[in-house]
Design an enzyme around this catalytic site. Structure first.
Site, PDB file in Angstrom:
ATOM      1  N   SER A 239       0.850  -1.193   0.000  1.00  0.00           N
ATOM      2  CA  SER A 239       0.000   0.000   0.000  1.00  0.00           C
ATOM      3  C   SER A 239       0.888   1.247   0.000  1.00  0.00           C
ATOM      4  CB  SER A 239      -0.962  -0.036   1.197  1.00  0.00           C
ATOM      5  OG  SER A 239      -1.950   0.966   1.104  1.00  0.00           O
TER       6      SER A 239
ATOM      7  N   GLU B 230      -1.080  -3.128  -8.322  1.00  0.00           N
ATOM      8  CA  GLU B 230      -2.321  -3.435  -7.611  1.00  0.00           C
ATOM      9  C   GLU B 230      -2.845  -2.171  -6.953  1.00  0.00           C
ATOM     10  OE1 GLU B 230      -3.079  -3.933  -4.006  1.00  0.00           O
ATOM     11  OE2 GLU B 230      -1.287  -2.782  -3.522  1.00  0.00           O
TER      12      GLU B 230
ATOM     13  N   HIS C  11      -3.711  -5.397  -1.630  1.00  0.00           N
ATOM     14  CA  HIS C  11      -5.143  -5.317  -1.330  1.00  0.00           C
ATOM     15  C   HIS C  11      -5.837  -6.448  -2.087  1.00  0.00           C
ATOM     16  CE1 HIS C  11      -3.518  -1.153  -1.016  1.00  0.00           C
ATOM     17  NE2 HIS C  11      -4.248  -1.130   0.087  1.00  0.00           N
TER      18      HIS C  11
END
Length: 309
Positions: free
Chosen positions: A111, A207, A276
């Site tokens: 992230s 992603e 995620h």
């Protein structure tokens, strides 16, 4: 030429936990720590992890001191992030690169932590896009086999299973695996810490979560226009959780990706569950060689070299 790889983690090793970005749920943190201890690790929590400053885990100075302090501590065998969130980018201009290089060890997260992966990877240091303490370890939602293969050297390198991936464009490619969270990669374009593809060829992993299809297209365009796709030989997307258009739409996310990347004559796949994700979080070593084979239903991604010493 191989990048520097850290020493493999072993049971009994001390893992340092930091929170370079968002504030941490302490209940989840405790559950995640318990899971790591059940796996045979000892844990050391940074001083700022339990703090809160606006939406981050402490001030920039406190988060920086935690991260660099854990690297400087030679008893700490690896550093794993408690969570992502936002705010890691503030650390980048303040990092002591000589310290990080001189006390190199496994670094794990995803992230917003993509910011830090970009810095380490620019130094040609292998890092790990994988589960975090107050999320996947707390929930038991991590892929143990890929963790062991990537960080403990106890299994064959990760390879996807039949049916895991969807082929968006046929082809075969091999190169150095790089990438991370799409929104962070796009935000890094034009800074001192952009995505830098390997000149000898890159397999790019991308992603994200809860981004509308038009925003996915916009960020892919930004990366392409900034030169971040130069030298890309293959591209594999994550689950792209929450990025699909509404059911009423007459197009799919796959349509958007194909259109956005129509000028790239490379194999493209979707569904590598790291970051995620919809299922167990796969640990991916960034900086090692990987292979992508896209042939309809026979689509496969695999790591082709060890990621730890």
């Amino acid at each position: 030429m191989s990048w520097a790889r850290p020493r493999a983690l072993r049971p009994g090793d001390l893992l340092g936990i930091c929170a370079p970005a968002g504030a941490v749920d302490l209940g989840r943190l405790r559950r995640g720590m318990e899971r790591l201890e059940q796996m045979g690790f000892r844990v050391k929590v940074g001083d700022a992890v339990a703090k809160r400053h606006i939406y981050t885990a402490g001030t920039v100075e406190e988060r920086l001191a935690d991260l660099q302090g854990l690297f400087a501590d030679d008893e700490v065998a690896g550093v794993i992030c408690a969570r992502g969130g936002a705010g890691a980018g503030w650390l980048l201009p303040r990092l002591d690169l000589d310290l990080l290089r001189g006390h190199f060890k496994p670094f794990i997260g995803y992230s917003d932590v993509t910011c830090l992966h970009l810095v380490f990877n620019a130094l040609e240091l292998v890092t790990f896009h994988g589960p975090m303490v107050a999320w996947e370890f707390a929930l038991g939602a991590f892929d143990e086999r890929s963790w062991n293969a990537a960080l403990q050297g106890g299994a064959a390198p990760y390879a996807s299973e039949p049916g895991d991936l969807v082929c968006l464009r046929d082809g075969e490619a091999e190169g150095r695996l790089l990438g991370g969270c799409l929104s962070i990669l796009a935000a890094a374009a034009g800074t001192r810490w952009p995505l830098r593809p390997d000149k000898e060829g890159t397999i790019l992993f991308i992603e994200d979560v809860d981004e509308k299809p038009h925003k996915v297209d916009r960020m892919l365009l930004q990366l392409r226009s900034s030169g971040a796709f130069d030298g890309i030989r293959g591209l594999v997307f994550g689950d792209m959780k929450g990025c699909n258009p509404p059911a009423s739409a007459d197009f799919t996310l796959e349509d958007v990706i194909r259109e956005s990347l129509s000028e790239l004559d490379i194999p493209i796949a979707l569904g590598l569950s790291s970051g995620h994700v919809n299922g167990p979080n796969v640990t991916l070593p960034l900086g090692v060689r990987a292979r992508l084979l896209c042939h309809g239903e026979e689509t496969r991604f695999e790591i082709v070299e060890a990621s730890v010493e």
